[in-house]
Scaffold this active site. Structure first.
Site, PDB file in Angstrom:
ATOM      1  N   ALA A   1      -9.770   5.387  -1.262  1.00 59.33           N
ATOM      2  CA  ALA A   1     -10.451   5.205  -2.547  1.00 59.33           C
ATOM      3  C   ALA A   1     -10.945   6.496  -3.193  1.00 59.33           C
ATOM      4  CB  ALA A   1     -11.634   4.255  -2.370  1.00 59.33           C
TER       5      ALA A   1
ATOM      6  N   TYR B   1       9.811   7.490   3.492  1.00 62.44           N
ATOM      7  CA  TYR B   1       8.725   6.941   2.671  1.00 62.44           C
ATOM      8  C   TYR B   1       9.085   5.532   2.198  1.00 62.44           C
ATOM      9  CZ  TYR B   1       5.722   6.111  -1.348  1.00 62.44           C
ATOM     10  OH  TYR B   1       4.846   5.550  -2.244  1.00 62.44           O
TER      11      TYR B   1
ATOM     12  N   THR C   1       8.692   2.981   4.900  1.00 60.76           N
ATOM     13  CA  THR C   1       7.310   2.542   5.138  1.00 60.76           C
ATOM     14  C   THR C   1       6.908   1.493   4.108  1.00 60.76           C
ATOM     15  OG1 THR C   1       6.197   4.243   3.744  1.00 60.76           O
ATOM     16  CG2 THR C   1       6.699   4.824   6.035  1.00 60.76           C
TER      17      THR C   1
END
Length: 279
Positions: A12, A151, A154
């Site tokens: 975050a 990537y 994933t």
């Protein structure tokens, strides 16, 4: 405590996660948010009210995840919404990337998400309600990007586990959504969020061109507005039947349509072969 939902957001301190946390706090929601650096998170969010709980959590450490979730429940009494946003981009062709580079990307992007799901489910099951949102990528639906194979893998993994999760927990009153963002104007392509291969091989010219395009042309010029993405997350949190699949951004939407057209064409072209193997 008001009737507003309690959100738990990972990753975050920047990107879509930061935009979402700020928007939630502006709308008086309760928010527990995680980062590897609590001070950086507090500085980025810049909120001093009682609705916000910043947490320093190592998502690949199960004990750290357990403690973070427990702290959120202790402060707010429950968790309603979980947004698994943390992750980073790893560039490099399949030959170039070391086992260490590949596994690290999976550890953060996939196993970190699994840790949160595993540890938050007892709370959601007890309440017989909840909604888990996993942030994948349009690269989790369309993987033909040279240098982004690991990537994309994933992010494809997040799609599969979210679909299974939805099937497992639907009867318990819990929802699951996988989000496929396109390019949003965040710091995702900056150092720390986007890693280049440590040992590039010169012959992979297509990979180098795409990497350079991401760093020099796409970065800072993404079409997606993170604040509008945050509005979408809040909107689906209010739906009685939220979507399992959500493509986010006009570019993501178009990529998805292209992929569906390609697959449909290949299905039709190979129907006889595909159906020839039954007894």
């Amino acid at each position: 405590m008001n009737a507003k939902k309690v959100w738990f957001v990972t990753g975050a301190s920047k990107g879509l996660g930061l935009a979402l946390v700020k928007k939630l706090l502006e709308n008086d929601y309760y928010v527990a948010a995680t980062s590897r650096d609590k001070l950086a998170l507090e500085k980025a969010v810049n909120y001093l009210g009682n609705n916000f709980l910043p947490l320093e959590v190592d998502l690949i450490n199960e004990e750290s995840v357990t403690n973070g979730l427990a702290a959120a429940v202790e402060k707010f009494g429950k968790i309603d919404m979980v947004v698994n946003n943390a992750g980073y981009g790893q560039a490099g062709t399949l030959e170039e990337l070391s086992d260490e580079e590949s596994r690290e990307n999976f550890d953060v992007n996939v196993f970190g998400v699994l840790h949160v799901i595993r540890k938050v489910m007892p709370y959601l099951r007890e309440n017989k309600a909840g909604h888990i949102i996993n942030i994948s990528s349009v690269g989790g639906f369309m993987g033909n990007f040279p240098s982004f194979g690991v990537y994309c893998a994933t992010k494809y993994a997040l799609v599969g586990l979210t679909e299974a999760l939805a099937a497992e927990v639907g009867s318990l009153g819990i929802h699951a959504t996988v989000v496929y963002p396109g390019y949003f104007r965040t710091n995702f392509l900056d150092n720390g969020s986007f890693k280049l291969p440590k040992n590039p091989i010169a012959v992979y010219t297509e990979a180098r061109k795409l990497e350079e395009m991401h760093v020099n042309e796409i970065r800072g010029n993404q079409t997606g507005n993170p604040d509008k993405a945050a509005d979408v997350f809040i909107a689906i949190s209010k739906q009685e039947k939220p979507p399992l699949h959500l493509f986010l951004g006009s570019d993501s939407y178009q990529f998805a349509k292209q992929k569906i057209e390609i697959v449909t064409k290949e299905l039709n072209a190979n129907e006889k072969l595909a159906t020839s193997t039954d007894y």
